[in-house]
Design an enzyme around this catalytic site. Structure first.
Site, PDB file in Angstrom:
ATOM      1  N   ASP A 133       0.849  -1.229   0.112  1.00 45.00           N
ATOM      2  CA  ASP A 133      -0.018  -0.074   0.021  1.00 45.00           C
ATOM      3  C   ASP A 133       0.609   1.188  -0.065  1.00 45.00           C
ATOM      4  OD1 ASP A 133      -2.372   1.691   0.747  1.00 45.00           O
ATOM      5  OD2 ASP A 133      -3.289  -0.253   0.841  1.00 45.00           O
TER       6      ASP A 133
ATOM      7  N   ASP B  54      -2.770   2.174  17.691  1.00 46.59           N
ATOM      8  CA  ASP B  54      -3.386   1.054  17.108  1.00 46.59           C
ATOM      9  C   ASP B  54      -2.558  -0.185  16.530  1.00 46.59           C
ATOM     10  OD1 ASP B  54      -5.971   0.590  18.143  1.00 46.59           O
ATOM     11  OD2 ASP B  54      -6.784   2.328  17.041  1.00 46.59           O
TER      12      ASP B  54
ATOM     13  N   HIS C  82      -3.861   6.179   3.291  1.00 43.81           N
ATOM     14  CA  HIS C  82      -4.601   4.961   2.626  1.00 43.81           C
ATOM     15  C   HIS C  82      -4.068   3.591   3.304  1.00 43.81           C
ATOM     16  CE1 HIS C  82      -5.737   1.824  -0.420  1.00 43.81           C
ATOM     17  NE2 HIS C  82      -6.827   2.632  -0.484  1.00 43.81           N
TER      18      HIS C  82
ATOM     19  N   ASN D 216     -13.320   0.868  -7.394  1.00 40.25           N
ATOM     20  CA  ASN D 216     -14.417   1.857  -6.979  1.00 40.25           C
ATOM     21  C   ASN D 216     -14.950   2.571  -8.054  1.00 40.25           C
ATOM     22  OD1 ASN D 216     -13.525   0.909  -4.266  1.00 40.25           O
ATOM     23  ND2 ASN D 216     -12.063   2.915  -4.257  1.00 40.25           N
TER      24      ASN D 216
ATOM     25  N   ALA E  29      -7.270  -7.281  -9.370  1.00 38.92           N
ATOM     26  CA  ALA E  29      -8.426  -7.805  -8.866  1.00 38.92           C
ATOM     27  C   ALA E  29      -9.113  -8.864 -10.073  1.00 38.92           C
ATOM     28  CB  ALA E  29      -9.624  -6.817  -8.255  1.00 38.92           C
TER      29      ALA E  29
ATOM     30  N   SER F 223     -11.097  -0.641  -0.977  1.00 41.54           N
ATOM     31  CA  SER F 223     -10.047  -0.541  -0.119  1.00 41.54           C
ATOM     32  C   SER F 223     -10.187  -0.869   1.016  1.00 41.54           C
ATOM     33  CB  SER F 223      -9.301   0.861  -0.526  1.00 41.54           C
ATOM     34  OG  SER F 223      -8.714   1.035  -1.609  1.00 41.54           O
TER      35      SER F 223
END
Length: 522
Positions: A235, A244, A273, A368, A378, A449
């Site tokens: 990414d 986190d 992102h 998207n 994909a 995403s």
């Protein structure tokens, strides 16, 4: 259209000539960066690919997700006992976990050696050396900074700079199966919604997606949170200091546009992102809400998209090879380029195939741009493509999906073609998803995403809650298929019967996936 080993020389020559013409249509640059695919006769006839292709064809006829659940664990045990058992496995294949005798699949070391040998032969040839050297003679104003060629065994490809006038000479080589421009890809568009539905905000314990897919229940019912699992995240990078994510970045790499690793790079996010996707995979509850599907999992993060500059095919192929060499348990890629036609390019097929043979599922966001569109990688046959749903289990309007076609391929044997199949394979929460962003902050975001890392996190839960990861339980070359079959076969079915363009086989339900896995003996 991509060439096959069965093509006659004159057909191959015409095809490569058209590829060169397409490159010249796209760019008028004096020097171009190319991704050159090297032919592999042996892999073109690979029985493993043949078996998988046939099983996936049958998979498309399934009218319910449960048809995809893998064989009982005892089937693997029977197949190990005798040759007859191995053949029985082949005939039993009703889903992606089609079986074949384990000895038919070369080890990863064998595959690497063969690919490296072919690539070295190509790069050491006089024609290639001369073409690469000629770049330095081009005036500096007409070329990029010269870079040495680099190769990737996992995709059987080389990345190099050549002059426009040398393209024809390069295309005349018999060991080339394809020539692609090293095109630049943008960071996928995502949206921070102006308003978030109250039903989403009412989830005070966790993000709504974790509750929806059964992650919270899986933690309690099976005591698994992704312990011992590492997910490769390709990414924009990741903020390793986010509360986190602190302590959860197991490995890091950054690559330049030619796919060369940048020495001395430290974990960072060139956008937001990557940090958001990382949070969905394994984030904690520093915000007061749990945001990560598998909070005990680790991430091997590769920066392959550089913020506003985006990334290239070479960067992504480099990241995939790095992740495979890191022995990750799955790869998550919320990236890609829009594909306008149903015909699928083979840019990533061999890299995904190398991952699958190593037991690594490749989770990808479908894109998207809406219904009847997809993105690459994909759209690739072997990619585990994910669409997006909202908190009411409706398909997101932006989520892609359609029928894809492979008419000719350098990877799939001619007897399996044409391959006509649908994408996505599965859907997951991707609307108003709450997760981490750089600087110790959190945001809601929309996008496929956000859906893909839900699936990657679910893989971590599945592996930590079952015996699938043990080589003695599931053959290495079947591990990725068993994982994908369990997740698709246990999905909550939505839309048309069977696989459809909006939801795939349904919406992710990891609680059910672990339950089915244990019931089947995994």
């Amino acid at each position: 259209m991509v060439i096959t080993s069965s093509m006659q020389p004159e057909v191959r020559a015409r095809y490569l000539k058209r590829q060169v013409e397409q490159i010249r249509d796209i760019t008028a640059d004096r020097v171009v960066e190319l991704v050159v695919k090297i032919r592999s006769e042996e892999e073109s006839a690979d029985a493993f690919v043949d078996t998988v292709a046939e099983a996936l064809k049958r998979r498309g006829l399934s009218t319910q997700a449960r048809d995809l659940l893998p064989a009982d664990q005892s089937t693997f045990d029977e197949g190990r006992k005798s040759k007859e058992g191995g053949e029985a496995l082949r005939q039993h294949a009703e889903s992606m976990s089609a079986q074949m005798s384990g000895s038919a699949v070369p080890s990863r070391v064998q595959l690497e050696r063969k690919a490296v040998s072919a690539l070295e032969t190509f790069l050491q040839s006089d024609a290639v050396k001369e073409s690469v050297a000629a770049v330095s003679a081009v005036p500096a104003a007409q070329r990029p900074e010269p870079m040495a060629p680099i190769s990737f065994w996992t995709s059987s490809s080389a990345v190099l700079q050549v002059r426009d006038e040398d393209l024809d000479k390069l295309a005349s080589r018999e060991d080339i199966e394809g020539i692609y421009l090293n095109q630049r890809l943008s960071v996928p568009p995502v949206l921070t919604p102006k308003s978030v539905p109250s039903a989403v905000l009412d989830n005070k314990v966790s993000s709504w997606g974790l509750r929806m897919i059964g992650a919270l229940s899986a933690w309690g019912a099976f005591g698994c949170k992704g312990d011992g699992v590492t997910i490769g995240l390709l990414d924009t990078g990741v903020d390793a200091d986010h509360p986190d994510l602190r302590g959860k970045i197991a490995a890091w790499a950054e690559f330049n546009s030619m796919g060369q690793e940048i020495v001395g790079s430290k974990p960072h996010d060139s956008d937001s992102h990557g940090t958001h996707c990382a949070g969905v995979i394994c984030g904690g509850n520093a915000s007061g809400r749990w945001i990560g599907v598998a909070p005990a999992a680790k991430i091997a993060a590769a920066l392959v998209l550089n913020g506003a500059q985006g990334g290239t095919h070479a960067q992504i192929l480099a990241g995939m090879e790095w992740a495979i060499n890191q022995n990750v348990d799955a790869i998550s890629m919320s990236l890609g380029g829009l594909i306008m036609e149903p015909d699928v390019p083979s840019t990533y097929t061999r890299a995904i195939l190398s991952a699958v043979k190593s037991g690594i599922p490749v989770v990808t966001a479908i894109g998207n741009e809406g219904h009847q569109t997809t993105g690459s990688p994909a759209s690739d046959f072997l990619a585990f493509a994910v669409g997006a749903t909202d908190h009411e289990d409706r398909a997101a309007g932006f989520s892609g999906g359609r029928t894809q076609v492979i008419s000719e391929s350098p990877v799939f044997p001619p007897q399996t073609l044409p391959l006509v199949y649908s994408k996505p394979d599965l859907s997951a929460p991707g609307v108003a998803v709450f997760s981490s962003v750089p600087g110790g902050q959190w945001q809601h975001m929309n996008g496929t995403s956000m859906a893909a890392p839900h699936v990657a996190g679910a893989i971590a839960l599945l592996l930590s809650g079952t015996s699938i990861a043990r080589p003695s339980r599931v053959p290495r070359d079947q591990k990725a298929f068993v994982i994908q079959d369990l997740l698709t076969g246990s999905a909550r079915e939505l839309g048309e019967a069977g696989q459809n363009h909006r939801f795939g086989f349904g919406r992710l339900d990891v609680l059910s996936a672990i339950g089915f896995a244990r019931d089947l003996g995994y």
